[in-house]
Design an enzyme around this catalytic site. Structure first.
Site, short mmCIF file in Angstrom:
data_model
loop_
_atom_site.label_atom_id
_atom_site.label_comp_id
_atom_site.label_asym_id
_atom_site.label_seq_id
_atom_site.Cartn_x
_atom_site.Cartn_y
_atom_site.Cartn_z
N HIS A 275 -7.84 -5.65 0.19
CA HIS A 275 -6.61 -4.86 0.38
C HIS A 275 -5.74 -5.57 1.42
CE1 HIS A 275 -4.23 -1.27 -0.10
NE2 HIS A 275 -4.23 -1.02 1.20
N ASP B 88 -9.88 -5.31 -4.22
CA ASP B 88 -9.36 -4.28 -3.31
C ASP B 88 -10.31 -3.06 -3.30
OD1 ASP B 88 -7.93 -2.25 -2.00
OD2 ASP B 88 -6.00 -2.97 -2.77
N SER C 249 0.84 -1.19 0.00
CA SER C 249 0.00 0.00 0.00
C SER C 249 0.88 1.26 0.00
CB SER C 249 -0.97 -0.05 1.18
OG SER C 249 -2.02 0.86 1.03
#
Length: 230
Positions: A209, A175, A122
């Site tokens: 995610h 995600d 991320s």
């Protein structure tokens, strides 16, 4: 304050997953927003190669615009998660200098930059991409998980000639935070900056995610390929 001074606490407190034999390579892995270096240590331990050291630094705690200015671990400020939102340019560049100082520290201690790989998840993956592409050294590669390329409009000007940098992008197809089209756009941009054959994008059906065993197997294979045993 210069980058080198900033990096010492980053390193002093970093979580290190040591190799089980003489370490001839290193992976510096950067966690995501609100996490710490501990968050990835177990996952990385499970895929480590005996001669590779993993270094998982902790991001400093700063107010994050995206989360109503709450203070939390973040590599730089985030205004939002869409491709056209303003970015924290000075924060991104400062964070990249701190990671480059970690690379220099490892180099001084005997692991050359071409045996050092950056990786992250991320926001950490975003910073690892930006740092590797603006680094004066040719690194061994980048593992970019569930992320994007920061300051993408400034490339290829920002790129320091790392045309041969191998990049592995992995992204969950479900995600909700950073939708998979972001990684496709990032991949297309990366193929303009580096040799297109060096960019691999793998997507995982049903993955949110986060990470999954198949993804980590791909990461281990990538590390083994680009940081082979000496």
């Amino acid at each position: 304050m210069c980058g080198n001074n900033m990096s010492v606490p980053l390193l002093a407190e970093a979580v290190t997953v040591s190799g089980t034999e003489k370490e001839t390579a290193a992976v510096i892995f950067l966690h995501g927003l609100g996490d710490s270096g501990h968050g990835w240590a177990d996952t990385l331990t499970a895929i480590r190669l005996p001669y590779v050291k993993f270094i998982c630094p902790h991001a400093p705690k700063i107010p994050v615009t995206l989360n109503m200015k709450m203070t939390m671990p973040a590599w730089f400020d985030l205004m939002g998660l869409s491709p056209d939102i303003p970015e924290d340019e000075s924060g991104i560049k400062k964070a990249a200098e701190n990671i480059k100082a970690l690379i220099e520290h490892e180099a001084k201690n005997g692991i050359p930059p071409n045996r050092i790989m950056l990786g992250g998840f991320s926001q950490g993956g975003a910073l690892s991409l930006y740092t590797a592409l603006t680094c004066q050294h040719q690194l061994a590669g980048v593992v970019a998980l569930s992320c994007w390329l920061p300051l993408h409009k400034s490339f290829p000007l920002a790129s320091s000639g790392n045309k041969n940098l191998p990049i592995l992008q992995c992204h969950g197809e479900m995600d909700p935070m950073i939708p998979v089209p972001f990684s496709v756009m990032t991949s297309e941009k990366l193929k303009v900056i580096v040799n297109p054959d060096n960019v691999t994008l793998k997507t995982y059906p049903g993955l949110l995610h986060s990470s999954c065993p198949q993804e980590m197997a791909a990461v281990k294979e990538f590390i083994g390929k680009h940081l082979p045993r000496i």
